[in-house]
Design an enzyme around this catalytic site. Structure first.
Site, PDB file in Angstrom:
ATOM      1  N   HIS A   1     -46.480  60.609 -36.945  1.00 38.77           N
ATOM      2  CA  HIS A   1     -45.023  61.241 -36.516  1.00 38.77           C
ATOM      3  C   HIS A   1     -45.217  62.366 -37.514  1.00 38.77           C
ATOM      4  CE1 HIS A   1     -44.433  56.898 -35.985  1.00 38.77           C
ATOM      5  NE2 HIS A   1     -43.583  57.207 -35.067  1.00 38.77           N
TER       6      HIS A   1
ATOM      7  N   PRO B   1     -39.421  49.870 -41.293  1.00 39.64           N
ATOM      8  CA  PRO B   1     -38.271  49.115 -40.849  1.00 39.64           C
ATOM      9  C   PRO B   1     -37.060  50.102 -41.270  1.00 39.64           C
ATOM     10  CG  PRO B   1     -39.559  47.543 -41.533  1.00 39.64           C
ATOM     11  CD  PRO B   1     -40.236  48.860 -42.301  1.00 39.64           C
TER      12      PRO B   1
ATOM     13  N   HIS C   1     -40.872  63.951 -32.177  1.00 36.54           N
ATOM     14  CA  HIS C   1     -40.811  63.135 -33.329  1.00 36.54           C
ATOM     15  C   HIS C   1     -42.225  62.312 -33.488  1.00 36.54           C
ATOM     16  CE1 HIS C   1     -38.906  59.264 -34.792  1.00 36.54           C
ATOM     17  NE2 HIS C   1     -40.170  58.578 -34.235  1.00 36.54           N
TER      18      HIS C   1
ATOM     19  N   SER D   1     -19.855  28.078 -53.355  1.00 35.63           N
ATOM     20  CA  SER D   1     -20.576  27.406 -52.526  1.00 35.63           C
ATOM     21  C   SER D   1     -22.073  27.201 -52.930  1.00 35.63           C
ATOM     22  CB  SER D   1     -20.415  27.770 -51.120  1.00 35.63           C
ATOM     23  OG  SER D   1     -19.156  27.426 -50.720  1.00 35.63           O
TER      24      SER D   1
ATOM     25  N   GLU E   1     -25.576  39.547 -46.108  1.00 32.44           N
ATOM     26  CA  GLU E   1     -26.814  39.282 -46.463  1.00 32.44           C
ATOM     27  C   GLU E   1     -27.927  39.887 -46.481  1.00 32.44           C
ATOM     28  OE1 GLU E   1     -23.913  36.030 -44.647  1.00 32.44           O
ATOM     29  OE2 GLU E   1     -24.690  37.820 -44.018  1.00 32.44           O
TER      30      GLU E   1
ATOM     31  N   PHE F   1     -28.053  31.406 -43.085  1.00 31.71           N
ATOM     32  CA  PHE F   1     -27.764  32.732 -42.895  1.00 31.71           C
ATOM     33  C   PHE F   1     -29.163  33.394 -43.388  1.00 31.71           C
ATOM     34  CE2 PHE F   1     -23.318  31.870 -43.184  1.00 31.71           C
ATOM     35  CZ  PHE F   1     -23.204  31.555 -41.864  1.00 31.71           C
TER      36      PHE F   1
ATOM     37  N   HIS G   1     -23.793  26.308 -38.464  1.00 28.89           N
ATOM     38  CA  HIS G   1     -23.959  26.697 -39.989  1.00 28.89           C
ATOM     39  C   HIS G   1     -24.926  25.502 -40.322  1.00 28.89           C
ATOM     40  CE1 HIS G   1     -20.261  28.896 -39.832  1.00 28.89           C
ATOM     41  NE2 HIS G   1     -20.268  28.936 -41.298  1.00 28.89           N
TER      42      HIS G   1
END
Length: 672
Positions: A35, A125, A265, A387, A414, A440, A476
């Site tokens: 790039h 990423p 790009h 929790s 998260e 999650f 969940h």
């Protein structure tokens, strides 16, 4: 500012920046991939940052009090590699640039942590770098509060692109940084309005300036090709008491025929285009050649921080020996000397008292003895503190009024939590752990994968780990998540059966130096099964014999976590019928796979039938059920092959057939 004006008014700056652009064109052309456009567009910003503001010493890349520079727009990796070469990093000679994107080179297509000094984190990423940077800035604040400005006082700078700001994790990270008023964090936004598909407005109309302001950031807008404007904006950002975003209006692929286009790009490899672009820059040197005078200027920039680093070393040496030793231990990532003894004492106590508690509570009990002796631990949760049981009594909350706090309220974020923990681990001086529900991990997965890729010992406290969480239902209840986590290379997944195994798992997590840990913990209470104290950490073996057959061994039942108690109950049933049954607890498949073959054979010998028990899908079990050579035909699995349901936990286990009776019946069926 256009190229002729810039060349005439700032000739030295222009040629230093042109060196970055030329090396980018050369390396991308040699690799025939990469790039080109972002390094060409952001070279002016990077040149001013390194020449006038960044505190670093190329001769000591790991100086703890250096400023951190993070290239969140990791596809533009040649910007970073060029800077490292030009400023004199010893492990970035010109040959590394010549071998850009080739096997064995330090110059991977996207920057990879550990490949080269000066690469602070793995990016590529999009959005991960800016989220990591929030963790870097948090770690700096905590360390500065603990050791004082004479030892810790540095900035974190980020170059982020349009793509970084579109990714969802950036929204989480930006909001968290604004809430925490991380004034040592500066984001330089490459505002070039171009993505791979075309102009940004094909897909987005967000006013990024207003967005950052709304999140509590200090914001400026500048011409990203004006060195004086860049310099002034960086000075203002450093003086601000909030995180800062500088919107740098730039031209992607500056000076080329592909300027301001989607083509710019990617990889610009056409010889004529490269020749014309270098002519526009006034660059006459051959490929991969930097004129001596320009290289000398850059190397002087690389040496600029040497005196400051030396003064810092004197201040560190002046600390009391105990403080200095603690700083060195924590920076090295070594565990506290008292850790092993404290874990052993807790194990003995639990074996004697044999409480029935959820392993999430077990984890809290372990943290209660760890956190007071490990000042480097920094806990947190994604809005599930009560929790996940991640906050212990001695941890105050980290916020703008308490930088000594070691507990972070991440909010329902998260992904940003996991990415920020990566940043904290990369920064050094802290050892982060954070919690959410096991289900999650889906939200945190990209950053968890990067923990493994970067070999970071981050600890993920993932509770409510099966249908045992009950009435909250299948949205969940994790079913496939253990298998997904185990499928990730360089990740240890611990699923302890009781408090003793939980303590051993935490000891391994906190002594790990290059592997993240996922602690899969129950919502429901489980009995203490390790009632005979052993000093040895049995979880370190990965799997071990918890209960032996009393007669001839005919069956081996292998289980993890809450299902080990079910396996033990099934053993009682089978032994009553004269069927000798061994129970193997397998809290960590990865560690068992690393054990010597002789150890594995002793724990899982050939001959007896095998039944695996886990309230999850079968994937990841066949190696242990079918034999390591795939020859063990008499095996079965008791677990899940569908999503769960909403009902009390005990009802769900009965309805889905994860019971002692079901296990005993499978053994009998295999024995015929």
């Amino acid at each position: 500012m256009d190229i002729p004006t810039l060349r005439n008014t700032h000739p030295d700056h222009w040629m230093r920046a042109a060196a970055i652009r030329a090396l980018t064109l050369d390396a991308v052309a040699a690799a025939n991939s990469g790039h080109s456009g972002m390094p060409m567009g952001m070279a002016d910003v990077a040149t001013v940052l390194f020449a006038r503001h960044l505190k670093f010493d190329a001769a000591d890349p790991h100086w703890p009090d250096r400023d951190r520079f993070i290239l969140s727009a990791g596809h533009g990796s040649m910007l970073l590699y060029s800077l490292l070469h030009l400023t004199g990093y010893a492990d970035m000679p010109m040959d590394e640039l010549r071998n850009f994107r080739q096997w064995g080179a330090r110059t991977a297509g996207h920057p990879e942590y550990g490949h080269a000094s000066g690469v602070e984190t793995t990016t590529g990423p999009l959005g991960q770098g800016i989220a990591n940077a929030v963790g870097f800035a948090i770690a700096e604040e905590i360390q500065r509060a603990r050791y004082g400005r004479k030892i810790v006082d540095h900035m974190t700078y980020v170059i982020a692109g349009d793509g970084c700001l579109m990714e969802g994790v950036s929204h989480e990270a930006i909001a968290l940084a604004g809430r925490q008023r991380l004034g040592k964090l500066v984001v330089l936004w490459d505002n070039n309005s171009i993505t791979i598909d075309g102009k940004v407005d094909l897909a987005d109309r967000t006013n990024q300036v207003q967005r950052f302001r709304a999140a509590g950031w200090h914001v400026q807008e500048i011409d990203g090709h004006d060195p004086d404007a860049i310099d002034a904006a960086l000075a203002a950002a450093k003086a601000a008491r909030k995180p800062s975003m500088i919107a740098c209006k730039t031209h992607i692929a500056l000076g080329s025929a592909a300027q301001d286009t989607a083509k710019g790009h990617g990889a610009l490899t056409d010889p004529a285009l490269i020749s014309d672009t270098k002519a526009a820059y006034g660059w006459t040197a051959a490929p991969f050649v930097v004129p001596d005078d320009i290289k000398a200027q850059w190397e002087e920039i690389g040496r600029r921080g040497a005196s400051e680093r030396a003064a810092w070393a004197e201040r560190l040496a002046a600390l009391p020996a105990r403080r200095r030793d603690e700083f060195a231990r924590i920076q090295a990532g070594s565990a506290p000397k008292k850790l092993s003894a404290r874990i052993k004492a807790l194990k003995r106590q639990i074996s004697d008292e044999a409480p029935k508690v959820a392993t999430r509570k077990s984890s809290e009990m372990v943290l209660e003895i760890i956190n007071p002796i490990a000042p480097e631990t920094v806990g947190g949760s994604a809005d599930l503190s009560g929790s996940n049981n991640t906050r212990t009594a001695d941890l105050s909350v980290f916020d703008e009024g308490n930088r000594k706090g070691r507990y972070i309220h991440y909010g329902i974020r998260e992904h940003a939590m996991a990415a920020a923990m990566n940043g904290m681990a990369l920064h050094g001086g802290v050892r982060p752990y954070g919690g959410t529900f096991m289900c999650f991990t889906d939200y945190a997965r990209p950053a968890m994968r990067l923990s493994a890729l970067m070999r970071l010992p981050v600890s993920y406290v993932m509770t409510h780990d099966s249908i045992g969480l009950g009435e909250d239902g299948p949205t969940h209840q994790p079913v496939e998540h253990l298998a997904i986590s185990r499928a990730t290379p360089n990740t240890r997944v611990f699923r302890p059966c009781d408090t003793v195994e939980t303590a051993e798992a935490w000891e391994l997590a906190l002594t790990s130096t290059e592997t993240p840990s996922v602690l899969s913990l129950t919502r429901q209470g489980v009995p203490t099964l390790r009632t005979e104290h052993r000093n040895r950490n049995m979880v370190a073996q990965g799997a071990y014999v918890l209960a032996e057959a009393t007669g001839k061994r005919q069956a081996i039942v292998i289980a993890t976590g809450s299902e080990v108690a079910i396996a033990m109950e099934a053993r009682t049933m089978l032994e009553a019928d004269g069927i000798g049954t061994r129970v193997v607890s397998m809290p960590c498949m990865e560690l068992f796979a690393e054990a010597d073959a002789a150890v594995r054979k002793r724990v899982l010998p050939g001959g007896p039938v095998r039944v695996g028990v886990e309230a999850g899908v079968r994937q990841s079990w066949d190696r242990w059920l079918c034999g390591e050579r795939g020859r063990e035909a008499r095996a079965d699995f008791v677990g899940m092959d569908s999503f769960g349901a909403s009902a009390p936990a005990e009802v769900l286990y009965e309805k889905f057939g994860i019971t002692a009776q079901a296990v005993a019946d499978r053994v009998r069926a295999l024995l015929g």
